[in-house]
Design a protein around this motif. Sequence first.
Motif, PDB file in Angstrom:
ATOM      1  N   ALA A 199       0.841  -1.192   0.000  1.00 61.00           N
ATOM      2  CA  ALA A 199       0.000   0.000   0.000  1.00 61.00           C
ATOM      3  C   ALA A 199       0.878   1.244   0.000  1.00 61.00           C
ATOM      4  CB  ALA A 199      -0.908  -0.006   1.232  1.00 61.00           C
ATOM      5  N   GLY A 200       0.496   2.219  -0.823  1.00 58.98           N
ATOM      6  CA  GLY A 200       1.242   3.465  -0.904  1.00 58.98           C
ATOM      7  C   GLY A 200       2.305   3.485  -1.983  1.00 58.98           C
ATOM      8  N   ASP A 201       2.644   2.319  -2.536  1.00 55.21           N
ATOM      9  CA  ASP A 201       3.681   2.285  -3.574  1.00 55.21           C
ATOM     10  C   ASP A 201       3.288   3.084  -4.808  1.00 55.21           C
ATOM     11  OD1 ASP A 201       5.278   0.734  -2.006  1.00 55.21           O
ATOM     12  OD2 ASP A 201       5.127  -1.091  -3.222  1.00 55.21           O
ATOM     13  N   ALA A 202       2.012   3.000  -5.227  1.00 58.53           N
ATOM     14  CA  ALA A 202       1.599   3.699  -6.446  1.00 58.53           C
ATOM     15  C   ALA A 202       1.719   5.210  -6.274  1.00 58.53           C
ATOM     16  CB  ALA A 202       0.171   3.317  -6.823  1.00 58.53           C
ATOM     17  N   VAL A 203       1.388   5.708  -5.075  1.00 53.08           N
ATOM     18  CA  VAL A 203       1.546   7.141  -4.808  1.00 53.08           C
ATOM     19  C   VAL A 203       3.014   7.531  -4.912  1.00 53.08           C
ATOM     20  CG1 VAL A 203       1.233   8.986  -3.128  1.00 53.08           C
ATOM     21  CG2 VAL A 203      -0.489   7.190  -3.315  1.00 53.08           C
ATOM     22  N   GLU A 204       3.884   6.742  -4.290  1.00 51.18           N
ATOM     23  CA  GLU A 204       5.312   7.066  -4.302  1.00 51.18           C
ATOM     24  C   GLU A 204       5.899   6.953  -5.705  1.00 51.18           C
ATOM     25  OE1 GLU A 204       8.805   8.510  -3.328  1.00 51.18           O
ATOM     26  OE2 GLU A 204       7.018   8.521  -2.042  1.00 51.18           O
ATOM     27  N   PHE A 205       5.476   5.945  -6.472  1.00 48.44           N
ATOM     28  CA  PHE A 205       5.959   5.827  -7.850  1.00 48.44           C
ATOM     29  C   PHE A 205       5.501   7.033  -8.678  1.00 48.44           C
ATOM     30  CE2 PHE A 205       6.177   0.912  -7.598  1.00 48.44           C
ATOM     31  CZ  PHE A 205       7.484   0.987  -7.145  1.00 48.44           C
ATOM     32  N   GLY A 206       4.284   7.529  -8.399  1.00 46.46           N
ATOM     33  CA  GLY A 206       3.818   8.726  -9.074  1.00 46.46           C
ATOM     34  C   GLY A 206       4.678   9.932  -8.730  1.00 46.46           C
ATOM     35  N   ARG A 207       5.025  10.072  -7.432  1.00 51.71           N
ATOM     36  CA  ARG A 207       5.899  11.170  -7.014  1.00 51.71           C
ATOM     37  C   ARG A 207       7.260  11.074  -7.719  1.00 51.71           C
ATOM     38  NH1 ARG A 207       4.412   9.765  -1.517  1.00 51.71           N
ATOM     39  NH2 ARG A 207       2.685  11.084  -0.790  1.00 51.71           N
ATOM     40  N   GLU A 208       7.806   9.851  -7.748  1.00 49.94           N
ATOM     41  CA  GLU A 208       9.114   9.666  -8.368  1.00 49.94           C
ATOM     42  C   GLU A 208       9.071  10.006  -9.852  1.00 49.94           C
ATOM     43  OE1 GLU A 208      10.333   5.694  -7.551  1.00 49.94           O
ATOM     44  OE2 GLU A 208      10.550   6.021  -5.390  1.00 49.94           O
ATOM     45  N   ALA A 209       7.989   9.610 -10.519  1.00 52.37           N
ATOM     46  CA  ALA A 209       7.846   9.943 -11.936  1.00 52.37           C
ATOM     47  C   ALA A 209       7.774  11.455 -12.121  1.00 52.37           C
ATOM     48  CB  ALA A 209       6.600   9.269 -12.509  1.00 52.37           C
ATOM     49  N   GLY A 210       7.076  12.126 -11.200  1.00 55.39           N
ATOM     50  CA  GLY A 210       6.988  13.576 -11.272  1.00 55.39           C
ATOM     51  C   GLY A 210       8.334  14.239 -11.047  1.00 55.39           C
ATOM     52  N   ARG A 211       9.072  13.776 -10.037  1.00 50.35           N
ATOM     53  CA  ARG A 211      10.381  14.363  -9.765  1.00 50.35           C
ATOM     54  C   ARG A 211      11.338  14.144 -10.928  1.00 50.35           C
ATOM     55  NH1 ARG A 211      10.027  11.213  -4.602  1.00 50.35           N
ATOM     56  NH2 ARG A 211       8.882  12.507  -3.100  1.00 50.35           N
ATOM     57  N   ALA A 212      11.195  12.992 -11.611  1.00 49.12           N
ATOM     58  CA  ALA A 212      12.045  12.693 -12.761  1.00 49.12           C
ATOM     59  C   ALA A 212      11.562  13.385 -14.035  1.00 49.12           C
ATOM     60  CB  ALA A 212      12.096  11.175 -12.982  1.00 49.12           C
ATOM     61  N   LYS A 213      10.437  14.103 -13.923  1.00 48.77           N
ATOM     62  CA  LYS A 213       9.833  14.804 -15.064  1.00 48.77           C
ATOM     63  C   LYS A 213       9.564  13.853 -16.235  1.00 48.77           C
ATOM     64  CE  LYS A 213      11.891  19.215 -13.777  1.00 48.77           C
ATOM     65  NZ  LYS A 213      10.673  19.599 -13.028  1.00 48.77           N
ATOM     66  N   ALA A 214       9.004  12.687 -15.889  1.00 46.80           N
ATOM     67  CA  ALA A 214       8.628  11.719 -16.922  1.00 46.80           C
ATOM     68  C   ALA A 214       7.632  12.350 -17.887  1.00 46.80           C
ATOM     69  CB  ALA A 214       8.022  10.475 -16.280  1.00 46.80           C
ATOM     70  N   ALA A 215       7.819  12.103 -19.168  1.00 45.49           N
ATOM     71  CA  ALA A 215       6.929  12.680 -20.170  1.00 45.49           C
ATOM     72  C   ALA A 215       5.589  11.955 -20.208  1.00 45.49           C
ATOM     73  CB  ALA A 215       7.584  12.626 -21.548  1.00 45.49           C
ATOM     74  N   GLU A 216       5.627  10.621 -20.011  1.00 52.65           N
ATOM     75  CA  GLU A 216       4.411   9.825 -20.086  1.00 52.65           C
ATOM     76  C   GLU A 216       4.378   8.819 -18.932  1.00 52.65           C
ATOM     77  OE1 GLU A 216       2.797   8.586 -23.694  1.00 52.65           O
ATOM     78  OE2 GLU A 216       4.185   9.702 -24.960  1.00 52.65           O
ATOM     79  N   THR A 224      -5.917   2.597  -8.260  1.00 53.68           N
ATOM     80  CA  THR A 224      -4.492   2.723  -8.576  1.00 53.68           C
ATOM     81  C   THR A 224      -4.234   3.977  -9.384  1.00 53.68           C
ATOM     82  OG1 THR A 224      -4.295   0.303  -8.596  1.00 53.68           O
ATOM     83  CG2 THR A 224      -2.509   1.557  -9.589  1.00 53.68           C
ATOM     84  N   VAL A 225      -5.113   4.265 -10.346  1.00 52.96           N
ATOM     85  CA  VAL A 225      -4.980   5.499 -11.129  1.00 52.96           C
ATOM     86  C   VAL A 225      -5.004   6.709 -10.203  1.00 52.96           C
ATOM     87  CG1 VAL A 225      -6.011   6.962 -12.905  1.00 52.96           C
ATOM     88  CG2 VAL A 225      -5.996   4.475 -13.198  1.00 52.96           C
ATOM     89  N   ASN A 226      -5.942   6.715  -9.248  1.00 53.21           N
ATOM     90  CA  ASN A 226      -6.048   7.840  -8.324  1.00 53.21           C
ATOM     91  C   ASN A 226      -4.766   8.002  -7.510  1.00 53.21           C
ATOM     92  OD1 ASN A 226      -6.916   8.664  -5.256  1.00 53.21           O
ATOM     93  ND2 ASN A 226      -7.977   9.882  -6.808  1.00 53.21           N
ATOM     94  N   GLU A 227      -4.187   6.909  -7.067  1.00 56.01           N
ATOM     95  CA  GLU A 227      -2.961   6.995  -6.276  1.00 56.01           C
ATOM     96  C   GLU A 227      -1.821   7.594  -7.092  1.00 56.01           C
ATOM     97  OE1 GLU A 227      -2.065   3.203  -4.620  1.00 56.01           O
ATOM     98  OE2 GLU A 227      -3.789   3.187  -3.276  1.00 56.01           O
ATOM     99  N   VAL A 228      -1.677   7.156  -8.337  1.00 56.16           N
ATOM    100  CA  VAL A 228      -0.617   7.694  -9.183  1.00 56.16           C
ATOM    101  C   VAL A 228      -0.847   9.182  -9.455  1.00 56.16           C
ATOM    102  CG1 VAL A 228       0.457   7.560 -11.463  1.00 56.16           C
ATOM    103  CG2 VAL A 228      -0.120   5.452 -10.234  1.00 56.16           C
ATOM    104  N   VAL A 229      -2.095   9.539  -9.726  1.00 52.90           N
ATOM    105  CA  VAL A 229      -2.425  10.952  -9.960  1.00 52.90           C
ATOM    106  C   VAL A 229      -2.075  11.794  -8.742  1.00 52.90           C
ATOM    107  CG1 VAL A 229      -4.385  12.544 -10.238  1.00 52.90           C
ATOM    108  CG2 VAL A 229      -4.158  10.560 -11.743  1.00 52.90           C
ATOM    109  N   ARG A 230      -2.372  11.292  -7.551  1.00 52.25           N
ATOM    110  CA  ARG A 230      -2.027  12.028  -6.330  1.00 52.25           C
ATOM    111  C   ARG A 230      -0.521  12.203  -6.206  1.00 52.25           C
ATOM    112  NH1 ARG A 230      -4.574   8.058  -2.523  1.00 52.25           N
ATOM    113  NH2 ARG A 230      -3.168   9.014  -0.999  1.00 52.25           N
ATOM    114  N   GLY A 231       0.237  11.160  -6.532  1.00 52.11           N
ATOM    115  CA  GLY A 231       1.687  11.274  -6.470  1.00 52.11           C
ATOM    116  C   GLY A 231       2.236  12.281  -7.459  1.00 52.11           C
ATOM    117  N   LEU A 232       1.734  12.248  -8.685  1.00 46.43           N
ATOM    118  CA  LEU A 232       2.155  13.215  -9.695  1.00 46.43           C
ATOM    119  C   LEU A 232       1.810  14.634  -9.265  1.00 46.43           C
ATOM    120  CD1 LEU A 232       1.007  11.252 -12.866  1.00 46.43           C
ATOM    121  CD2 LEU A 232       3.379  11.895 -12.362  1.00 46.43           C
TER     122      LEU A 232
END
Length: 300
Positions: A40-57, A66-74
């Motif tokens: 639990a919480g991994d999807a949020v953190e992976f979203g944050r990491e993608a945001g910090r890395a400025k992932a394009a997609e 799961t989508v909501n968790e990633v969106v929150r992280g981003l």
Amino acid sequence: MQIGSRRCILNPVSGDGEHADYVPRLMAARGFEVYETEAAGDAVEFGREAGRAKAAEVAVCGGDGTVNEVVRGLDDAGHLSDVTLSVVPAGTANLLAGTVGIRDVEHGVEIADTGTKRTVDVGVAGGEPFLVSCIAGLPADASVSTPGDLKERFGTLAFLLTGAQEALRFDGLDITIEAVGEDGPFTWSGEATCLLVGNARKFVAEGGQANMEDGLLDVAVVEQMPAGNLVAEAIGQRLLALDTDGVTHVRANEITVDGHDAPLRFSRDGELSTHETLSLSVRERSLTLRVGPGYEPTPE
């Protein structure tokens, strides 16, 4: 293409879990670096990491939660408005994927690679983003536990069927709603069975897709009624018809829900939280989302 500019965040236990065996291979073949959640919480953190890395997609393989968790992280990383998001539906209901014209896992992989891009609205509740809906009252718990067969058969009313036993004990919501709607200020106060706020979902008439590009949330208030009547109406699929007594509908871009000092339980894309007062708003056309050919930007 820069390494890491395409990421896929995969929840291997969403739905029946069968996708976990082959989706990593399919996504890697299309240039996506795959990150699998383990706790639990991994999807949020992976979203944050993608945001910090400025992932394009960023592609999300899982359900709406799961989508909501990633969106929150981003969003936490301040990158939500700069990323292109896509959905590979592997959950039980996959409401967002269905709304944007994605049929199944394989179709989602294809769309994540080459699908058309649209800029869509993001709902915000208590400072947290959501894409599908935010609901309070009787359906809040049932919305995250409704079996897939009921969701398929009854769509937006399935959560009410799941909540039949809860209805026998449910005391209702004593709330005041103030909103800024398309027709001006709106106020509603009284006893309600549920409050339903949709960004990608509409809950009135036949239900289905809301307009995700109009800067408005679709709001339905179902007045309190006897539990037996509630269940009967749900089974008859008439509860949220526009001409049903006791259902108020408004479209608004700002909403405040006051529980009169009593805690209100909300389900925001499956994420449960409790508030005495909750403010909701819209970030208009603030997310780039890949969609399938069946997506209808301006539904009836």
